[in-house]
Design an enzyme around this catalytic site. Structure first.
Site, PDB file in Angstrom:
ATOM      1  N   GLU A 180       0.832  -1.210   0.000  1.00 23.84           N
ATOM      2  CA  GLU A 180       0.000   0.000   0.000  1.00 23.84           C
ATOM      3  C   GLU A 180       0.862   1.253   0.000  1.00 23.84           C
ATOM      4  O   GLU A 180       2.044   1.210   0.331  1.00 23.84           O
ATOM      5  CB  GLU A 180      -0.946   0.023   1.205  1.00 23.84           C
ATOM      6  CG  GLU A 180      -0.348  -0.415   2.533  1.00 23.84           C
ATOM      7  CD  GLU A 180       0.837   0.391   3.010  1.00 23.84           C
ATOM      8  OE1 GLU A 180       0.771   1.638   2.919  1.00 23.84           O
ATOM      9  OE2 GLU A 180       1.822  -0.198   3.469  1.00 23.84           O
ATOM     10  N   GLU A 229       4.517  -0.626   1.195  1.00 23.12           N
ATOM     11  CA  GLU A 229       4.688  -0.893  -0.242  1.00 23.12           C
ATOM     12  C   GLU A 229       4.597  -2.376  -0.587  1.00 23.12           C
ATOM     13  O   GLU A 229       4.721  -2.745  -1.752  1.00 23.12           O
ATOM     14  CB  GLU A 229       6.045  -0.370  -0.760  1.00 23.12           C
ATOM     15  CG  GLU A 229       6.307   1.094  -0.543  1.00 23.12           C
ATOM     16  CD  GLU A 229       7.680   1.523  -1.061  1.00 23.12           C
ATOM     17  OE1 GLU A 229       8.382   0.694  -1.685  1.00 23.12           O
ATOM     18  OE2 GLU A 229       8.056   2.680  -0.834  1.00 23.12           O
TER      19      GLU A 229
END
Length: 352
Positions: free
Chosen positions: A169, A318
């Site tokens: 994310e 991420e």
């Protein structure tokens, strides 16, 4: 919307365990890789599981509350980091290239227009959520749309042959949203002692002491306004981000397709809290990659009663932790398929 997830049939469990135990090693000598191989075999319902077209999905979105000061970074960093992903320059790009993982970025609600770009999926539900200090982050309709969109994305991956997906994310302010969701969906009791809001609210992108105090004050104000909904969809609509909502839908959709889910850190696990509250059977499909430095992640892992594969003091997001755990999943499949048995190697006894 109903998600149809079935716990894996455990009929093969004894055969898988026997296959694991008969490899040329003392029983249990490969440690955590052994139950991982068993889990992979049960998910795929085979004695010879294989990893096909592994992929990382990075979900991006902005949060209305970010402008109030819940993060050390300005909101513009969200779209700037998405550009970095698309240019191949972020940590998740480096690790994905190294490990041969597919990578897709999903714009779930970034306050920026990217246009059509290779490697980017437009799933935008709006230019970021509303400010949950003043009103719910999203409407019930937006929440349902986000879950549906995530499901579609996961089903599309499965249709392309993928059976392992890692979740990542990007969204300035999303550790604050994750803290609120964790508090709502775990509460202050239950496994691991619960999730008091102040305890599960950490420094995120690197707040100093004064910034952490302000963040906790702001989240306390949000809770005073919106309460502590325990229904997963209600909590998601009240405090979540579009990236968290689409990710929760993608997790549910992936489990529907019997994919193995590589779960990253604090924010990704907050999406799993939502997904699990909707369909508890999802847990059988989840491999927990690592323990984040964010304090709330320990409460989440305790709630699920799991130990992650790694503890590397990561706090980047991420999907980097999910990517770094991938070789361990591959190793579990490989030893099960390629390692000799005592019989095939002509070795007698198992007590060496």
């Amino acid at each position: 919307m109903t998600f149809r997830i079935h716990a894996p049939d455990r009929t093969l469990a004894d055969q898988l365990q026997q296959r694991i135990d008969n490899k040329t090693k003392p029983q249990g000598a490969l440690g955590r890789l052994e139950p991982l191989a068993l889990q992979l075999g049960l998910i795929q319902q085979t004695l010879t599981p294989e990893i096909r077209q592994p992929h990382i999905m990075v979900f991006a979105g902005d949060h209305g509350a970010a402008r109030a000061g819940v993060s050390a970074f300005p909101q513009d960093v969200t779209w700037q980091m998405v550009e970095n992903f698309l240019a191949g320059g972020a940590a998740i790009n480096v690790f994905s290239r190294q490990l041969g993982l597919g990578l897709t970025v999903i714009d779930c609600g970034v306050n920026h227009e990217f246009g059509a770009r290779p490697g980017l999926i437009d799933a935008k539900l709006g230019p970021g959520t509303a400010n949950y200090l003043e009103e719910p982050a999203m409407s019930a309709a937006q929440c349902e749309a986000a879950l549906a969109r995530g499901r579609e994305l996961a089903h599309a991956l499965a249709a392309n042959g993928c059976n392992v997906v890692g979740f990542g994310e990007m969204g300035i302010g999303n550790t604050a949203a994750a803290s609120l969701l964790t508090h709502c969906l775990i509460g202050e009791g239950g496994n691991g002692g619960g999730a008091d809001l102040m305890t599960v609210t950490g420094r995120g992108t690197g707040l100093d002491d004064a910034g952490l105090v302000r963040k906790r004050e702001l989240l306390g104000q949000a809770l005073a306004r919106g309460g502590r909904p325990t229904d997963p969809r209600a909590a998601l609509a009240e405090y979540g981000g579009f990236e968290i909502a689409v990710m929760a839908g993608a997790m549910l959709g992936a489990a529907e397709k019997h994919m193995t889910l590589l779960i990253d850190g604090f924010i990704v696990t907050s999406a799993l809290l939502v997904a699990h509250a909707i369909a508890p059977e999802i847990l059988d499909y989840c491999v927990f990659a690592h323990r984040s430095k964010e304090p709330g992640h320990t409460a989440q892992l305790a709630h699920f009663g799991v130990d992650p594969l790694m503890e590397l003091d990561l706090r980047l997001g991420e999907g980097t932790g999910a990517a770094l755990a991938f070789p361990l999943l591959q190793a579990a499949a490989n030893f099960l398929n390629e390692m000799a048995s005592f019989d095939s190697a002509g070795i007698s006894g198992k007590g060496h």
